[in-house]
Design a protein around this motif. Sequence first.
Motif, short mmCIF file in Angstrom:
data_model
loop_
_atom_site.label_atom_id
_atom_site.label_comp_id
_atom_site.label_asym_id
_atom_site.label_seq_id
_atom_site.Cartn_x
_atom_site.Cartn_y
_atom_site.Cartn_z
N GLN A 116 0.83 -1.21 0.00
CA GLN A 116 0.00 0.00 0.00
C GLN A 116 0.87 1.26 0.00
O GLN A 116 0.55 2.24 -0.68
N ILE A 119 1.90 1.72 -3.53
CA ILE A 119 0.76 2.18 -4.33
C ILE A 119 0.48 3.66 -4.07
O ILE A 119 0.23 4.44 -4.99
N ASP A 120 0.54 4.06 -2.80
CA ASP A 120 0.32 5.46 -2.45
C ASP A 120 1.37 6.37 -3.06
O ASP A 120 1.08 7.51 -3.45
N PRO A 123 0.88 5.45 -7.79
CA PRO A 123 -0.27 4.59 -8.09
C PRO A 123 -0.36 4.05 -9.51
O PRO A 123 -0.92 2.98 -9.74
N ALA A 128 3.37 -0.60 -8.82
CA ALA A 128 2.10 -0.52 -8.08
C ALA A 128 1.10 -1.53 -8.63
O ALA A 128 0.36 -2.16 -7.86
N ARG A 129 1.09 -1.68 -9.95
CA ARG A 129 0.19 -2.70 -10.54
C ARG A 129 0.53 -4.08 -9.99
O ARG A 129 -0.36 -4.86 -9.63
N ARG A 132 -0.49 -4.50 -6.32
CA ARG A 132 -1.94 -4.76 -6.13
C ARG A 132 -2.25 -6.26 -6.18
O ARG A 132 -3.24 -6.69 -5.61
#
Length: 135
Positions: A116, A119-120, A123, A128-129, A132
């Motif tokens: 996270q 991702i933050d 994103p 980040a992909r 996830r």
Amino acid sequence: IDVSPNDAARAALRNNLGSLQRRRGGDNADLSALETFRAAIADDPRHWPALYNFAITQLSLARTEPPVQQASRLNDAIEALARAESIVPNNLTVRLQLARTLAAAGRRDDALRAAQRLIDLAPSSPQAREARTLR
């Protein structure tokens, strides 16, 4: 005139040597590289490429060992990656590898938090992909 390399330069040289040892392959290549990365980190504890390569080498060695040794290697890799992340907090590759390694060690909640944070930070990045998918 002192022409000996300073600690940072010596760490960089040792990091490069460790990378070459790994690429060379053969018996004990990862073990030799691991010791070289360890020496680089001793020269300069903030040399994040050596910390990252140390962790990657620990992960490579863990794949071929019994569970007890795997756990120790994973923990060493997590510690090195966490240190690298603290030095280069915007490095998405380091952040993703930390999340992956936490997940491999069975530390799901920690892995999700690390994912996270990545991702933050970025994103829309490829990292980040991939982060996830750790959810």
